[in-house]
Design a protein around this motif. Sequence first.
Motif, PDB file in Angstrom:
ATOM      1  N   ILE A 183       0.859  -1.182   0.000  1.00  0.00           N
ATOM      2  CA  ILE A 183       0.000   0.000   0.000  1.00  0.00           C
ATOM      3  C   ILE A 183       0.897   1.234   0.000  1.00  0.00           C
ATOM      4  CG2 ILE A 183      -1.741   1.280   1.302  1.00  0.00           C
ATOM      5  CD1 ILE A 183      -2.877  -1.256   0.276  1.00  0.00           C
ATOM      6  N   THR A 184       0.567   2.216  -0.854  1.00  0.00           N
ATOM      7  CA  THR A 184       1.334   3.462  -0.885  1.00  0.00           C
ATOM      8  C   THR A 184       0.774   4.447   0.142  1.00  0.00           C
ATOM      9  OG1 THR A 184      -0.082   4.427  -2.576  1.00  0.00           O
ATOM     10  CG2 THR A 184       1.811   3.155  -3.339  1.00  0.00           C
ATOM     11  N   TYR A 185       1.465   5.557   0.302  1.00  0.00           N
ATOM     12  CA  TYR A 185       1.025   6.572   1.267  1.00  0.00           C
ATOM     13  C   TYR A 185      -0.307   7.175   0.858  1.00  0.00           C
ATOM     14  CZ  TYR A 185       1.150  10.544   4.403  1.00  0.00           C
ATOM     15  OH  TYR A 185       0.834  11.464   5.364  1.00  0.00           O
ATOM     16  N   GLU A 186      -0.521   7.345  -0.449  1.00  0.00           N
ATOM     17  CA  GLU A 186      -1.790   7.888  -0.938  1.00  0.00           C
ATOM     18  C   GLU A 186      -2.950   6.966  -0.596  1.00  0.00           C
ATOM     19  OE1 GLU A 186      -2.788  10.631  -2.826  1.00  0.00           O
ATOM     20  OE2 GLU A 186      -0.864  11.525  -2.391  1.00  0.00           O
ATOM     21  N   GLU A 187      -2.731   5.664  -0.655  1.00  0.00           N
ATOM     22  CA  GLU A 187      -3.803   4.699  -0.446  1.00  0.00           C
ATOM     23  C   GLU A 187      -4.069   4.398   1.023  1.00  0.00           C
ATOM     24  OE1 GLU A 187      -2.139   1.513  -2.643  1.00  0.00           O
ATOM     25  OE2 GLU A 187      -2.979   2.184  -4.545  1.00  0.00           O
ATOM     26  N   HIS A 195       2.051   3.811 -20.746  1.00  0.00           N
ATOM     27  CA  HIS A 195       1.575   2.508 -20.273  1.00  0.00           C
ATOM     28  C   HIS A 195       2.671   1.758 -19.514  1.00  0.00           C
ATOM     29  CE1 HIS A 195      -1.159  -0.830 -20.188  1.00  0.00           C
ATOM     30  NE2 HIS A 195      -0.242  -1.626 -20.685  1.00  0.00           N
ATOM     31  N   ARG A 196       2.369   1.352 -18.294  1.00  0.00           N
ATOM     32  CA  ARG A 196       3.260   0.588 -17.389  1.00  0.00           C
ATOM     33  C   ARG A 196       4.530   1.340 -17.015  1.00  0.00           C
ATOM     34  NH1 ARG A 196       3.135  -5.639 -19.498  1.00  0.00           N
ATOM     35  NH2 ARG A 196       0.941  -6.001 -19.075  1.00  0.00           N
ATOM     36  N   ILE A 197       4.555   2.639 -17.171  1.00  0.00           N
ATOM     37  CA  ILE A 197       5.724   3.423 -16.777  1.00  0.00           C
ATOM     38  C   ILE A 197       5.462   4.143 -15.459  1.00  0.00           C
ATOM     39  CG2 ILE A 197       7.263   5.299 -17.453  1.00  0.00           C
ATOM     40  CD1 ILE A 197       6.724   4.535 -20.360  1.00  0.00           C
ATOM     41  N   PHE A 198       4.227   4.626 -15.262  1.00  0.00           N
ATOM     42  CA  PHE A 198       3.897   5.319 -14.019  1.00  0.00           C
ATOM     43  C   PHE A 198       3.782   4.330 -12.876  1.00  0.00           C
ATOM     44  CE2 PHE A 198       2.795   9.097 -16.389  1.00  0.00           C
ATOM     45  CZ  PHE A 198       3.146  10.091 -15.499  1.00  0.00           C
ATOM     46  N   VAL A 199       4.430   4.653 -11.773  1.00  0.00           N
ATOM     47  CA  VAL A 199       4.357   3.830 -10.570  1.00  0.00           C
ATOM     48  C   VAL A 199       3.249   4.352  -9.667  1.00  0.00           C
ATOM     49  CG1 VAL A 199       5.654   3.016  -8.569  1.00  0.00           C
ATOM     50  CG2 VAL A 199       6.803   3.344 -10.737  1.00  0.00           C
ATOM     51  N   SER A 200       3.109   5.665  -9.596  1.00  0.00           N
ATOM     52  CA  SER A 200       2.059   6.263  -8.767  1.00  0.00           C
ATOM     53  C   SER A 200       0.736   6.120  -9.497  1.00  0.00           C
ATOM     54  CB  SER A 200       2.363   7.728  -8.483  1.00  0.00           C
ATOM     55  OG  SER A 200       2.415   8.451  -9.682  1.00  0.00           O
ATOM     56  N   VAL A 244      11.874   6.580  -9.632  1.00  0.00           N
ATOM     57  CA  VAL A 244      12.353   5.653  -8.607  1.00  0.00           C
ATOM     58  C   VAL A 244      12.948   4.452  -9.324  1.00  0.00           C
ATOM     59  CG1 VAL A 244      10.744   6.347  -6.795  1.00  0.00           C
ATOM     60  CG2 VAL A 244      10.070   4.587  -8.392  1.00  0.00           C
ATOM     61  N   ALA A 245      13.877   3.783  -8.653  1.00  0.00           N
ATOM     62  CA  ALA A 245      14.543   2.639  -9.257  1.00  0.00           C
ATOM     63  C   ALA A 245      13.630   1.421  -9.316  1.00  0.00           C
ATOM     64  CB  ALA A 245      15.814   2.302  -8.475  1.00  0.00           C
ATOM     65  N   ASN A 246      12.798   1.247  -8.306  1.00  0.00           N
ATOM     66  CA  ASN A 246      11.965   0.056  -8.219  1.00  0.00           C
ATOM     67  C   ASN A 246      10.580   0.438  -7.732  1.00  0.00           C
ATOM     68  OD1 ASN A 246      11.103  -2.564  -8.105  1.00  0.00           O
ATOM     69  ND2 ASN A 246      12.664  -3.250  -6.656  1.00  0.00           N
ATOM     70  N   LYS A 247       9.592  -0.373  -8.074  1.00  0.00           N
ATOM     71  CA  LYS A 247       8.229  -0.116  -7.602  1.00  0.00           C
ATOM     72  C   LYS A 247       8.134  -0.221  -6.091  1.00  0.00           C
ATOM     73  CE  LYS A 247       4.629  -1.104 -10.885  1.00  0.00           C
ATOM     74  NZ  LYS A 247       3.596  -2.008 -11.316  1.00  0.00           N
ATOM     75  N   LYS A 248       8.972  -1.019  -5.498  1.00  0.00           N
ATOM     76  CA  LYS A 248       8.922  -1.236  -4.039  1.00  0.00           C
ATOM     77  C   LYS A 248       9.374  -0.003  -3.255  1.00  0.00           C
ATOM     78  CE  LYS A 248       9.443  -6.193  -4.349  1.00  0.00           C
ATOM     79  NZ  LYS A 248      10.234  -7.361  -4.007  1.00  0.00           N
ATOM     80  N   LYS A 277       3.531   0.680   3.357  1.00  0.00           N
ATOM     81  CA  LYS A 277       3.187  -0.313   4.366  1.00  0.00           C
ATOM     82  C   LYS A 277       2.645  -1.554   3.669  1.00  0.00           C
ATOM     83  CE  LYS A 277       0.222  -0.440   8.471  1.00  0.00           C
ATOM     84  NZ  LYS A 277      -0.761   0.316   9.231  1.00  0.00           N
ATOM     85  N   TYR A 278       2.819  -2.691   4.294  1.00  0.00           N
ATOM     86  CA  TYR A 278       2.223  -3.932   3.799  1.00  0.00           C
ATOM     87  C   TYR A 278       1.003  -4.263   4.640  1.00  0.00           C
ATOM     88  CZ  TYR A 278       6.251  -4.704   0.827  1.00  0.00           C
ATOM     89  OH  TYR A 278       7.201  -4.576  -0.144  1.00  0.00           O
TER      90      TYR A 278
END
Length: 164
Positions: A45-49, A95-100, A153-157, A162-163
Amino acid sequence: MAALFKGILSSVQSTIARRSISTSAVHCEVTAGRYKRSKNHDKPITYEEINAPYQIHHRKGWCTWNTSNLLDGIRSSQCVVEDYFIRKFMFGTWHRIFVSDPVIIKRRHNQIIITGIIQRTVQVRKLYFLIGYTEEMLSYIFKCPVKIELQSVANKKDIVFKYV
């Protein structure tokens, strides 16, 4: 036979006349905007979510910033349609480039600013082409200057807060 139907019809009418509105106890549980926990706590889960809807503007901002929704604001419905078009255009072009997940759209005077977080998996030449293409196309469509501000960012993670 007709008497049988009249008897059934009268019993149905009397049943309907006797029934009233049924009510139940109030269940005051807020579930909108909440994420269900997984068994292994491995859902990212991201900070926005993670913030609930009632915490908007206290802990997080809106995904669209404009002044057309104020009292006596003009073009409010047009801004909503334009924002929807921008989000769909960005999803299709990037397409598939945005992480947010939400693309942030800010309107300042006559300028539209689109911000977001992308992954560094794209070549720099392709990235600059996409930025220029998107700015030119949206500027031509909306007849106002459009600027794209990106963070990478380098990675989606890296954006996982938070998980759950």
